[in-house]
Design a protein around this motif. Structure first.
Motif, PDB file in Angstrom:
ATOM      1  N   THR A   1      72.898   9.088  33.791  1.00 32.20           N
ATOM      2  CA  THR A   1      72.113   9.473  34.964  1.00 32.20           C
ATOM      3  C   THR A   1      70.617   9.442  34.688  1.00 32.20           C
ATOM      4  O   THR A   1      69.815   9.328  35.621  1.00 32.20           O
ATOM      5  N   ALA A   2      70.240   9.496  33.427  1.00 28.32           N
ATOM      6  CA  ALA A   2      68.822   9.443  33.075  1.00 28.32           C
ATOM      7  C   ALA A   2      68.191   8.091  33.408  1.00 28.32           C
ATOM      8  O   ALA A   2      66.985   8.009  33.637  1.00 28.32           O
ATOM      9  N   ILE A   3      68.999   7.028  33.443  1.00 33.19           N
ATOM     10  CA  ILE A   3      68.463   5.693  33.770  1.00 33.19           C
ATOM     11  C   ILE A   3      69.202   5.106  34.981  1.00 33.19           C
ATOM     12  O   ILE A   3      69.273   3.894  35.156  1.00 33.19           O
ATOM     13  N   ALA A   4      69.743   5.963  35.816  1.00 30.99           N
ATOM     14  CA  ALA A   4      70.594   5.536  36.930  1.00 30.99           C
ATOM     15  C   ALA A   4      69.895   4.580  37.885  1.00 30.99           C
ATOM     16  O   ALA A   4      70.519   3.675  38.437  1.00 30.99           O
ATOM     17  N   SER A   5      68.600   4.748  38.097  1.00 32.02           N
ATOM     18  CA  SER A   5      67.889   3.929  39.088  1.00 32.02           C
ATOM     19  C   SER A   5      67.861   2.451  38.714  1.00 32.02           C
ATOM     20  O   SER A   5      67.637   1.601  39.576  1.00 32.02           O
ATOM     21  N   ASP A   6      68.088   2.135  37.442  1.00 28.98           N
ATOM     22  CA  ASP A   6      68.093   0.736  36.996  1.00 28.98           C
ATOM     23  C   ASP A   6      69.496   0.235  36.672  1.00 28.98           C
ATOM     24  O   ASP A   6      69.662  -0.920  36.273  1.00 28.98           O
ATOM     25  N   LEU A   7      70.501   1.078  36.821  1.00 29.32           N
ATOM     26  CA  LEU A   7      71.833   0.773  36.298  1.00 29.32           C
ATOM     27  C   LEU A   7      72.844   0.433  37.387  1.00 29.32           C
ATOM     28  O   LEU A   7      72.968   1.138  38.381  1.00 29.32           O
ATOM     29  N   ASN A   8      73.559  -0.665  37.173  1.00 31.53           N
ATOM     30  CA  ASN A   8      74.745  -0.997  37.953  1.00 31.53           C
ATOM     31  C   ASN A   8      75.959  -0.593  37.118  1.00 31.53           C
ATOM     32  O   ASN A   8      76.203  -1.142  36.045  1.00 31.53           O
ATOM     33  N   LEU A   9      76.715   0.383  37.624  1.00 35.92           N
ATOM     34  CA  LEU A   9      77.851   0.944  36.902  1.00 35.92           C
ATOM     35  C   LEU A   9      79.139   0.633  37.640  1.00 35.92           C
ATOM     36  O   LEU A   9      79.288   0.956  38.818  1.00 35.92           O
ATOM     37  N   ASP A  10      80.080  -0.010  36.950  1.00 37.72           N
ATOM     38  CA  ASP A  10      81.362  -0.362  37.558  1.00 37.72           C
ATOM     39  C   ASP A  10      82.480   0.413  36.865  1.00 37.72           C
ATOM     40  O   ASP A  10      82.769   0.196  35.689  1.00 37.72           O
ATOM     41  N   LEU A  11      83.088   1.329  37.613  1.00 43.15           N
ATOM     42  CA  LEU A  11      84.200   2.141  37.116  1.00 43.15           C
ATOM     43  C   LEU A  11      85.468   1.882  37.922  1.00 43.15           C
ATOM     44  O   LEU A  11      86.420   2.666  37.856  1.00 43.15           O
ATOM     45  N   SER A  12      85.489   0.829  38.659  1.00 44.37           N
ATOM     46  CA  SER A  12      86.627   0.545  39.537  1.00 44.37           C
ATOM     47  C   SER A  12      87.886   0.222  38.733  1.00 44.37           C
ATOM     48  O   SER A  12      87.828  -0.114  37.550  1.00 44.37           O
ATOM     49  N   HIS A  13      89.027   0.348  39.410  1.00 40.98           N
ATOM     50  CA  HIS A  13      90.325   0.015  38.815  1.00 40.98           C
ATOM     51  C   HIS A  13      90.589   0.809  37.538  1.00 40.98           C
ATOM     52  O   HIS A  13      90.885   0.258  36.478  1.00 40.98           O
ATOM     53  N   ASN A  14      90.453   2.134  37.641  1.00 39.60           N
ATOM     54  CA  ASN A  14      90.809   3.045  36.567  1.00 39.60           C
ATOM     55  C   ASN A  14      91.752   4.116  37.115  1.00 39.60           C
ATOM     56  O   ASN A  14      92.419   3.902  38.134  1.00 39.60           O
ATOM     57  N   LYS A  15      91.794   5.275  36.465  1.00 38.26           N
ATOM     58  CA  LYS A  15      92.666   6.372  36.897  1.00 38.26           C
ATOM     59  C   LYS A  15      91.861   7.655  37.063  1.00 38.26           C
ATOM     60  O   LYS A  15      92.315   8.747  36.727  1.00 38.26           O
ATOM     61  N   LEU A  16      90.659   7.495  37.580  1.00 38.68           N
ATOM     62  CA  LEU A  16      89.760   8.635  37.751  1.00 38.68           C
ATOM     63  C   LEU A  16      90.084   9.353  39.064  1.00 38.68           C
ATOM     64  O   LEU A  16      89.589   8.980  40.126  1.00 38.68           O
ATOM     65  N   SER A  17      90.885  10.378  38.986  1.00 41.92           N
ATOM     66  CA  SER A  17      91.279  11.103  40.189  1.00 41.92           C
ATOM     67  C   SER A  17      90.140  11.933  40.757  1.00 41.92           C
ATOM     68  O   SER A  17      90.011  12.123  41.951  1.00 41.92           O
ATOM     69  N   GLN A  18      89.267  12.437  39.852  1.00 41.90           N
ATOM     70  CA  GLN A  18      88.100  13.176  40.307  1.00 41.90           C
ATOM     71  C   GLN A  18      87.005  13.107  39.261  1.00 41.90           C
ATOM     72  O   GLN A  18      87.269  12.906  38.085  1.00 41.90           O
ATOM     73  N   LEU A  19      85.773  13.243  39.707  1.00 37.47           N
ATOM     74  CA  LEU A  19      84.614  13.179  38.818  1.00 37.47           C
ATOM     75  C   LEU A  19      83.933  14.538  38.834  1.00 37.47           C
ATOM     76  O   LEU A  19      83.080  14.822  39.674  1.00 37.47           O
ATOM     77  N   LEU A  20      84.329  15.399  37.902  1.00 40.24           N
ATOM     78  CA  LEU A  20      83.864  16.775  37.906  1.00 40.24           C
ATOM     79  C   LEU A  20      82.458  16.937  37.331  1.00 40.24           C
ATOM     80  O   LEU A  20      81.795  17.939  37.580  1.00 40.24           O
ATOM     81  N   ASN A  21      82.016  15.955  36.550  1.00 44.45           N
ATOM     82  CA  ASN A  21      80.774  16.137  35.808  1.00 44.45           C
ATOM     83  C   ASN A  21      79.578  15.419  36.417  1.00 44.45           C
ATOM     84  O   ASN A  21      78.558  15.260  35.774  1.00 44.45           O
ATOM     85  N   VAL A  22      79.712  14.956  37.635  1.00 53.15           N
ATOM     86  CA  VAL A  22      78.586  14.304  38.290  1.00 53.15           C
ATOM     87  C   VAL A  22      78.614  14.671  39.781  1.00 53.15           C
ATOM     88  O   VAL A  22      79.661  14.650  40.421  1.00 53.15           O
ATOM     89  N   SER A  23      77.475  15.014  40.298  1.00 57.37           N
ATOM     90  CA  SER A  23      77.394  15.436  41.693  1.00 57.37           C
ATOM     91  C   SER A  23      77.136  14.238  42.601  1.00 57.37           C
ATOM     92  O   SER A  23      76.730  13.164  42.160  1.00 57.37           O
ATOM     93  N   SER A  24      77.358  14.423  43.876  1.00 56.31           N
ATOM     94  CA  SER A  24      77.101  13.352  44.841  1.00 56.31           C
ATOM     95  C   SER A  24      75.623  13.006  44.876  1.00 56.31           C
ATOM     96  O   SER A  24      75.241  11.852  45.100  1.00 56.31           O
ATOM     97  N   THR A  25      74.771  14.000  44.632  1.00 55.15           N
ATOM     98  CA  THR A  25      73.326  13.750  44.578  1.00 55.15           C
ATOM     99  C   THR A  25      72.989  12.825  43.416  1.00 55.15           C
ATOM    100  O   THR A  25      72.177  11.901  43.550  1.00 55.15           O
ATOM    101  N   GLU A  26      73.613  13.065  42.284  1.00 56.66           N
ATOM    102  CA  GLU A  26      73.359  12.221  41.112  1.00 56.66           C
ATOM    103  C   GLU A  26      73.899  10.814  41.328  1.00 56.66           C
ATOM    104  O   GLU A  26      73.299   9.831  40.883  1.00 56.66           O
ATOM    105  N   MET A  27      75.011  10.689  42.018  1.00 56.39           N
ATOM    106  CA  MET A  27      75.569   9.371  42.297  1.00 56.39           C
ATOM    107  C   MET A  27      74.609   8.515  43.118  1.00 56.39           C
ATOM    108  O   MET A  27      74.530   7.304  42.942  1.00 56.39           O
ATOM    109  N   LYS A  28      73.878   9.154  44.013  1.00 58.04           N
ATOM    110  CA  LYS A  28      72.942   8.421  44.863  1.00 58.04           C
ATOM    111  C   LYS A  28      71.761   7.864  44.063  1.00 58.04           C
ATOM    112  O   LYS A  28      71.004   7.035  44.567  1.00 58.04           O
ATOM    113  N   LEU A  29      71.598   8.329  42.834  1.00 58.22           N
ATOM    114  CA  LEU A  29      70.489   7.862  42.008  1.00 58.22           C
ATOM    115  C   LEU A  29      70.726   6.463  41.463  1.00 58.22           C
ATOM    116  O   LEU A  29      69.783   5.760  41.105  1.00 58.22           O
TER     117      LEU A  29
END
Length: 311
Positions: free
Chosen positions: A273-301
Motif C-alpha cells: 500500500t505504500a506504493i499503491a498509486s504506481d502498482l497494478n496488482l493482480d490477485l484474481s483466480h485465488n481462494k481469497l474469501s475475505q481481505l481482513l488486512n486492507v480497507s476499502s479506502t486503501e484499495m482505492k489507492l
C-alpha cells in the motif's frame, strides 16, 4: 545501383539458380528461405554482415572462417546435423540457432545468443565474458550445472522460458551481477533457491509464472530493490513471502493470479500500500474469501487491482 540487401523466400524448397558473385563486395544483408544452394554459391556471400538461413535443407555449416564481416547469423534448419563450424566466424557477435539435432560447439565472443529447440545443456555459448543476452527457449533443458553462467558478468537478459527445468542451482546467477531481466516461466520448477537473487541487485523484471511453485522463500527478494515487474501467476502458491520485496519498493506490476492463496498477511499489505498509486496488482483466480488486512479506502489507492474470480 548497388545491392546491399537481398531477401529470397519461397514456399517450397528450390535451388538457387542465379549467380550473385558480382555482388560480393556490396551485399551486406542476405535472407534465404527454402532456397538451397551449392557450397560455391554459399561462399560467394562471404562479405555479408547479416545472414539468415531458414529451411534451406542445410545439413552442415560450411566453413565460416572467410566470413570476416559476419556479425549476425540466424540459422533455422530442421535438417542441420553439424553446427560446429559456427565458431569459425571471426566477427560473429549475435547468433540465433534453431536446429534440434545439430552437434554444437562453443561460439566465443558472442554478445547475443538465442537457441531454440536445442539440446543446450552445457555452455554452448562459449566464453561468455562479452555475453549480454542469452535465450534458450522451447528446448529440453531439465537441469543446469552450477557453473553454467560462470564469467557472465555483462549478462543483462536471461530467458529460459518453455523448457523442462525442475530445479535451479543456488549459484546460477552468482556471476551475472548486471542482470536486469530473468524469465523462468513455463517450466516445471517446484521451488526456488533462497540465494538465487542474492547478487541480482539490478534486476527489474522477474517472470516465474506457469511453474509448480507452492512457496517462495521469504528472503528471496531482499536484494532486488530495483524490481519493477514480478510475475508469479499460474503456480500453486498458498502464501506470499513476508518480505515481498524488502527495502526501496518500486514495483509497477505484481501478478499473483491463478494460485491457491487463501489469505494475505499484514506484512504483505504494509509495503504494497505504500506504493499503491504506481502498482497494478493482480490477485484474481485465488481462494481469497475475505481481505481482513486492507480497507476499502486503501484499495482505492491502487493504480489497478484485480480481485475477481475467487473460489
Amino acid at each position: 545501383m548497388t545491392l546491399t540487401e537481398l531477401s529470397i523466400h519461397s514456399e517450397r524448397l528450390v535451388k538457387l539458380e542465379n549467380d550473385f558473385s558480382h555482388f560480393d563486395d556490396t551485399l551486406q544483408r542476405l535472407s534465404l528461405k527454402k532456397i538451397s544452394m551449392t557450397t560455391d554459391q554459399f561462399m560467394s556471400f562471404r562479405n555479408v554482415v547479416n545472414l539468415s538461413l531458414i529451411e534451406t535443407g542445410l545439413e552442415e555449416i560450411p566453413d565460416l572462417s572467410l566470413f570476416s564481416r559476419l556479425e549476425y547469423l540466424s540459422v533455422r534448419e530442421g535438417r542441420l546435423l553439424d553446427a560446429r563450424r559456427l565458431a569459425a566466424a571471426p566477427a560473429l557477435r549475435a547468433l540465433v540457432l534453431e536446429a534440434p539435432d545439430a552437434a554444437l560447439a562453443a561460439v566465443p565472443r558472442l554478445k547475443r545468443a538465442t537457441f531454440i529447440n536445442a539440446y543446450a545443456t552445457d555452455r554452448i555459448f562459449g566464453n561468455c565474458s562479452e555475453l549480454e543476452s542469452l535465450s534458450v527457449e522451447r528446448g529440453s533443458l531439465n537441469a543446469l550445472r552450477a557453473g553454467w553462467l560462470a564469467g557472465c558478468a555483462r549478462l543483462r537478459r536471461l530467458d529460459l522460458h518453455d523448457n523442462l527445468l525442475e530445479a535451479l542451482p543456488d549459484s546460477l546467477l552468482t556471476d551475472a551481477v548486471a542482470l536486469t531481466y530473468l524469465d523462468l516461466s513455463h517450466n516445471m520448477l517446484r521451488a526456488l533457491p533462497s540465494d538465487l537473487l542474492k547478487r541480482s541487485k539490478t534486476l527489474t523484471h522477474l517472470n516465474v509464472s506457469h511453474n509448480l511453485l507452492t512457496a517462495v522463500p521469504n528472503d528471496l527478494f531482499v536484494h532486488t530493490r530495483q524490481l519493477l515487474r514480478l510475475d508469479l501467476n499460474h503456480n500453486r502458491l498458498t502464501a506470499v513471502p513476508s518480505t515481498l520485496p524488502n527495502g526501496p519498493f518500486e514495483l509497477k506490476r505484481l501478478d499473483l493470479s491463478h494460485n491457491q492463496l487463501t489469505d494475505l498477511p499484514e506484512s504483505f499489505w504494509f509495503p504494497v500500500t505504500a506504493i499503491a498509486s504506481d502498482l497494478n496488482l493482480d490477485l484474481s483466480h485465488n481462494k481469497l474469501s475475505q481481505l481482513l488486512n486492507v480497507s476499502s479506502t486503501e484499495m482505492k489507492l491502487f493504480k489497478g487491482i484485480n480481485l475477481s474470480h475467487q473460489l
